[in-house]
Design a protein around this motif. Structure first.
Motif, short mmCIF file in Angstrom:
data_model
loop_
_atom_site.label_atom_id
_atom_site.label_comp_id
_atom_site.label_asym_id
_atom_site.label_seq_id
_atom_site.Cartn_x
_atom_site.Cartn_y
_atom_site.Cartn_z
N LYS A 1 7.86 4.30 17.44
CA LYS A 1 6.92 3.38 16.81
C LYS A 1 6.54 3.94 15.44
N THR A 2 6.18 3.04 14.55
CA THR A 2 5.73 3.45 13.24
C THR A 2 4.21 3.38 13.19
N TYR A 3 3.59 4.47 12.76
CA TYR A 3 2.15 4.56 12.62
C TYR A 3 1.81 4.69 11.13
N TYR A 4 0.76 4.03 10.71
CA TYR A 4 0.34 4.05 9.31
C TYR A 4 -1.00 4.76 9.20
N LEU B 1 0.82 -1.21 0.00
CA LEU B 1 0.00 0.00 0.00
C LEU B 1 0.86 1.27 0.00
N ALA B 2 1.98 1.23 0.70
CA ALA B 2 2.89 2.38 0.72
C ALA B 2 3.53 2.58 -0.66
N MET B 3 3.94 1.49 -1.30
CA MET B 3 4.52 1.59 -2.64
C MET B 3 3.51 2.13 -3.65
N GLN B 4 2.25 1.82 -3.45
CA GLN B 4 1.19 2.30 -4.34
C GLN B 4 0.79 3.73 -4.00
N GLY B 5 1.27 4.25 -2.89
CA GLY B 5 0.95 5.61 -2.49
C GLY B 5 -0.36 5.74 -1.73
N ASP B 6 -0.95 4.64 -1.35
CA ASP B 6 -2.24 4.66 -0.64
C ASP B 6 -2.08 4.90 0.86
N VAL B 7 -0.96 4.47 1.42
CA VAL B 7 -0.71 4.55 2.85
C VAL B 7 0.65 5.20 3.05
N LEU C 1 -3.84 6.71 6.00
CA LEU C 1 -4.18 7.00 4.62
C LEU C 1 -3.34 8.17 4.13
N THR C 2 -2.79 8.04 2.94
CA THR C 2 -2.01 9.13 2.36
C THR C 2 -2.97 10.24 1.96
N LYS C 3 -2.61 11.46 2.35
CA LYS C 3 -3.46 12.60 2.00
C LYS C 3 -3.36 12.89 0.51
N SER C 4 -4.45 13.35 -0.06
CA SER C 4 -4.47 13.66 -1.49
C SER C 4 -3.40 14.67 -1.84
N LYS C 5 -2.84 14.47 -3.02
CA LYS C 5 -1.76 15.37 -3.47
C LYS C 5 -2.31 16.61 -4.12
#
Length: 79
Positions: free
Chosen positions: A70-73, A56-62, A75-79
């Motif tokens: 700690k790492t928190y995930y 999902l990160a590679m796709q830009g969704d997350v 939704l990627t904000k709209s560009k």
């Protein structure tokens, strides 16, 4: 009551894998359910979720943020 074929096969695989890793183990049905199957499914889920988040990160969704070691995930904000 019938059990989904794939679920039954998955449980067989989980038990066999556990016994391969712990050949001296023995337990009751409840113990096997709790300790062998449930914990292994949890460990497998962690790997599956990690892989899914990477995709999902590679796709830009997350995207992820680091906070308090700690790492928190999210939704990627709209560009």
């Amino acid at each position: 009551m019938s059990i989904n074929y794939h679920y039954q096969t998955d449980v067989v695989v989980l038990i066999k894998h556990y016994l391969e890793e712990h050949p001296q183990s023995e337990d009751t049905i409840k113990g096997i359910t709790q300790w062998w199957v449930k914990q292994q499914k949890f460990a497998d889920s962690l790997i599956a979720v990690d892989n899914a988040l990477k995709i999902l990160a590679m796709q830009g969704d997350v995207c992820s943020v680091e906070r308090n070691n700690k790492t928190y995930y999210r939704l990627t904000k709209s560009k």
